[in-house]
Write an enzyme that holds these catalytic residues in place. Structure first.
Site, short mmCIF file in Angstrom:
data_model
loop_
_atom_site.label_atom_id
_atom_site.label_comp_id
_atom_site.label_asym_id
_atom_site.label_seq_id
_atom_site.Cartn_x
_atom_site.Cartn_y
_atom_site.Cartn_z
CG HIS A 125 -1.93 -1.46 0.91
ND1 HIS A 125 -3.57 -0.92 2.22
CD2 HIS A 125 -2.18 -2.24 0.32
CE1 HIS A 125 -3.60 -2.31 1.82
NE2 HIS A 125 -3.46 -2.41 0.59
CD GLU B 274 -1.87 4.31 3.22
OE1 GLU B 274 -3.61 4.27 3.81
OE2 GLU B 274 -2.01 3.13 2.31
CB CYS C 279 -6.77 -0.57 4.49
SG CYS C 279 -4.96 -1.26 4.68
CB CYS D 270 -2.04 1.42 5.95
SG CYS D 270 -1.04 0.45 3.96
#
Length: 321
Positions: A222, A224, A249, A252
């Site tokens: 992801h 992040e 999410c 993360c």
């Protein structure tokens, strides 16, 4: 533009209100407003891209577009024009598209200016009072129209980073910031050295996993995660802010908390916003949503379109010709 000499600046605030200033060239206009940039001026005499370019580069210039539905404008024009609807449409097409389809930068072609517009006004209001109310809300004189806030600046960078994403599910970008300095950036996609997600590298994102079979984990990192990995815990340090164009999410969220990030700013919502927010709250991490459409949009970086307070009375705007 009127072929008259440039006027000398005056210190009389009363005479400055609503007065018309005439100049012999756009260079004279530019020179005058540069020297007096703290005052407010308005002009409608820069109709082409070539004329606008020198002004767009200056940090005190706003290009405002005012428009309305075609039939609305035609009905309004009846009080001072005797054109038929067909004639009005033809004139409108010439103004919007130019004399021919390949209008050049030195010709009047409104379509050729759309990427330079800073503020767009849709004047479909039935009364002048409602239009003026809307203009007060737009607040032309607010400084963020000229220079974006830190939130707008970093969120724009996050959105730009998302355009590098190769994930087939969604584009996400993230920027890690401390003391208004970028530490790292990231976007979602398969790990370095693996086949890109949009080239089939992640079966999960490409929908190649049978729902009845043992579902394979998504291989995409992801945005992040990539930003945090790029920075490392040592560089995150104290009071770090993570800007992400999508709410993190759960996967993360726990990593953001663990690395010591103190504030998360996001724009788009995600399906687990409430769960992520609960974890952030418990960990003492501030979560803020930034909405770029709430009042201001970041401005284009230059004339090529690279990358959207109580206002003063509009009578303070001088007219330039």
């Amino acid at each position: 533009m009127s072929p008259l000499p440039s006027p000398a600046p005056t210190t009389d605030s009363t005479s400055q209100s609503r007065q018309t200033l005439c100049f012999s060239s756009t260079n004279d206009i530019l020179s005058f407003v540069t020297q007096n940039w703290r005052e407010n001026f308005v002009t409608t005499d820069l109709p082409t891209r070539d004329l606008l370019k020198p002004f767009i580069r200056r940090p005190f210039f706003l290009l405002v577009s005012a428009d309305a539905p075609l039939l609305t404008r035609y009905d309004r024009s009846k009080s001072f024009l005797s054109s038929s609807l067909q004639e009005f449409v033809l004139d409108d097409d010439r103004a919007v598209f130019g004399a021919w389809s390949s209008a050049r930068s030195h010709e009047i072609c409104l379509l050729n200016l759309t990427d330079l517009i800073n503020i767009q006004i849709n004047n479909s209001f039935p009364t002048l009072k409602e239009l003026h109310t809307h203009l007060e809300e737009v607040d032309f004189l607010h400084p963020e129209h000229l220079r974006p806030s830190w939130d707008a600046y970093f969120m724009t960078l996050a959105s730009l980073a998302s355009r590098r994403s190769n994930c087939m599910k969604r584009r996400v970008g993230a920027i890690l910031v401390r003391e208004n300095r970028v530490l790292a950036s990231g976007y979602n996609g398969t790990p370095r050295g693996l086949t890109n997600c949009n080239e089939g590298g992640c079966p999960h994102c490409n929908g190649n996993i049978d729902a009845q079979s043992n579902c394979q984990e998504c291989l995409c990192l992801h945005a992040e995660e990539n930003a945090l990995l790029e920075a490392g815990r040592e560089r995150v340090g104290k009071d770090c802010v993570l800007y992400c164009n999508t709410c993190p999410c759960l996967k993360c969220t726990v990593k953001i908390i663990q690395t010591g990030v103190k504030t998360v700013v996001y724009n788009l919502t995600y399906k687990v916003d409430d769960a992520s927010a609960a974890l952030f709250k418990e960990a003492g991490v501030q979560l803020r949503r930034y909405d770029p459409n709430s009042k201001f949009r970041v401005l284009p970086a230059d004339d090529e379109g690279l990358t959207s307070v109580t206002s003063e009375p509009y009578s303070d705007l001088n007219t330039i010709r």
